[in-house]
Write an enzyme that holds these catalytic residues in place. Structure first.
Site, PDB file in Angstrom:
ATOM      1  N   GLN A   1      -0.222   1.758  -8.973  1.00 16.82           N
ATOM      2  CA  GLN A   1      -0.775   2.020  -7.675  1.00 16.82           C
ATOM      3  C   GLN A   1      -2.208   2.498  -7.691  1.00 16.82           C
ATOM      4  OE1 GLN A   1       2.254   4.311  -5.572  1.00 16.82           O
ATOM      5  NE2 GLN A   1       3.901   2.783  -6.134  1.00 16.82           N
TER       6      GLN A   1
ATOM      7  N   HIS B   1       1.599   6.978  -5.875  1.00 16.26           N
ATOM      8  CA  HIS B   1       1.566   7.922  -4.762  1.00 16.26           C
ATOM      9  C   HIS B   1       0.191   8.585  -4.739  1.00 16.26           C
ATOM     10  CE1 HIS B   1       6.174   7.793  -4.112  1.00 16.26           C
ATOM     11  NE2 HIS B   1       5.448   6.803  -4.393  1.00 16.26           N
TER      12      HIS B   1
ATOM     13  N   GLU C   1       8.472   7.293   7.192  1.00 19.37           N
ATOM     14  CA  GLU C   1       8.452   7.825   8.740  1.00 19.37           C
ATOM     15  C   GLU C   1       7.316   7.705   9.304  1.00 19.37           C
ATOM     16  OE1 GLU C   1      10.704  11.838   6.951  1.00 19.37           O
ATOM     17  OE2 GLU C   1       8.691  11.937   7.669  1.00 19.37           O
TER      18      GLU C   1
END
Length: 371
Positions: free
Chosen positions: A82, A144, A238
């Site tokens: 990532q 992340h 979220e």
């Protein structure tokens, strides 16, 4: 800007507050052949800048032509998994200073960080490149990073970060940037009124903590609020209202479970930890986000548009104040992973597809008027 081809037309109808609204749109290809495009910024002359995660910054000129050569002078990114080049964002005073900001992974597989640099842009390349922030501590792995940027009206900026996947406990520590959102002056210095400034061992850049991987952030000037979304694990993505000094709970509370099905926390709420405005289970993997206030789609005005990777669509979220009223699914007919969504200065909606041969797409009204 001229589109190269038209992909499709569609009409989407959704009932809101008892009234049916039909939105007719068509999707045009602006540019293609981009390698995992990650972020999009609009230039005052009608052109665009697009990042490619493998470390390149590309220029689409005012005529809608993707330039063959990547822009020179981009800071070297650590590219793996990532990790890579993330956000490109124009300084709010870009018209005068030609300054841009780039976020990216930097370092090596054994020791890497999320970094933020500023530079001045011209078609000849970037000059005056200056690294203004680097996450501490370093971490291993390539997952992340966060990496989105939002500008506040007081000449500061917010940079979203991630928990590094294997470092989730760091998100509850004020001695670490990992799993947080930080607030900086535009030269990288620390604003004196940051919520953790002067707090002993707390890192002064911290603005909020308890995040997993914050993939989008928007400052809503009309309502003076900051909205952000983040990836959950398996479930529990979220949407949050971000306020300075608040703790958003990860990993003490979550609506998701670990990828092997094991429990991360038995709690979805605890005292002192913020609840999301909205959570998605199963995960949709939210990526970009824009607050649509363009003129081309009146029915979408004041909606959050949230691009998704796993769900392969865009979620339109209608808010009443800070309460989520409804959701609508858009563009799933394309079957694409969407990395970013932006409102263009022309009032159109722009999408980046997350693919080895990625595209910049533009959504404009269709030939049939909305009913």
């Amino acid at each position: 800007m001229k589109s190269k081809s038209m992909l499709l037309t569609a009409t989407v109808a959704m009932a809101f507050a008892g009234a049916a609204q039909a939105v007719d749109y068509q999707i045009e290809t602006v540019a293609e052949g981009l390698e995992f495009p990650w972020s999009l910024a609009f230039l005052p002359d009608g052109g665009m800048l697009v990042t490619e995660r493998p470390g390149r910054l590309r220029h689409i000129n005012a005529q809608g032509e993707l330039q063959d050569a990547a822009i020179e002078g981009v800071p070297e990114a650590f590219v793996s998994g990532q990790a890579g080049l993330f956000e490109v964002a124009l300084d709010p005073d870009y018209a005068n200073n030609k300054r841009i900001f780039l976020s990216y992974a930097c370092g090596t597989l054994e020791a890497n960080h999320t970094c933020l640099s500023s530079a001045t842009f011209s078609e000849a390349g970037l000059q005056d490149v200056d690294e203004i922030f680097r996450v501490q501590p370093a971490k291993t792995g390539s997952a992340h990073y966060g990496g989105r940027v939002a500008f506040l009206p007081d000449n500061t900026l917010l940079l979203t970060l991630g928990d590094g996947f294997d470092y989730r406990e760091e998100a509850q520590k004020t001695s670490s940037h990992i799993g947080s959102i930080v607030r900086l002056n535009r030269d990288g210095s620390v604003p004196e009124d940051n919520p953790f400034a002067g707090g002993g061992d707390a890192l002064p850049e911290l603005y909020s903590i308890g995040h997993r991987n914050v993939q989008a952030i928007v400052y809503d000037a009309q309502n003076d609020r900051v909205l952000a979304h983040e990836h959950g694990p398996r479930g529990g993505d979220e949407l949050n209202l971000i306020e300075p000094g608040n703790n958003y709970g990860w990993p003490k509370i979550t609506f998701g479970v670990d990828y092997n099905g094991s429990t991360i926390s038995p709690y979805t709420s605890l005292p002192g930890l913020e609840q999301p405005m909205l959570q998605w289970t199963p995960s949709i993997a939210p990526s970009g986000m824009t607050l649509y206030r363009g003129e081309q789609f009146p029915a979408w005005k004041d909606s959050l548009m949230i691009s998704t990777l796993a769900a392969r669509n865009v979620r339109r979220v209608e808010l009443d104040g800070n309460e989520v009223m409804a959701q609508e699914t858009l563009f799933d007919e394309l079957g694409s992973r969407f990395r970013d969504v932006r409102t263009g200065p022309d009032g159109a909606l722009y999408l980046l597809t997350d693919a080895a041969a990625g595209q910049v797409l533009r959504v404009v009204p269709g030939a049939v008027s909305a009913q």
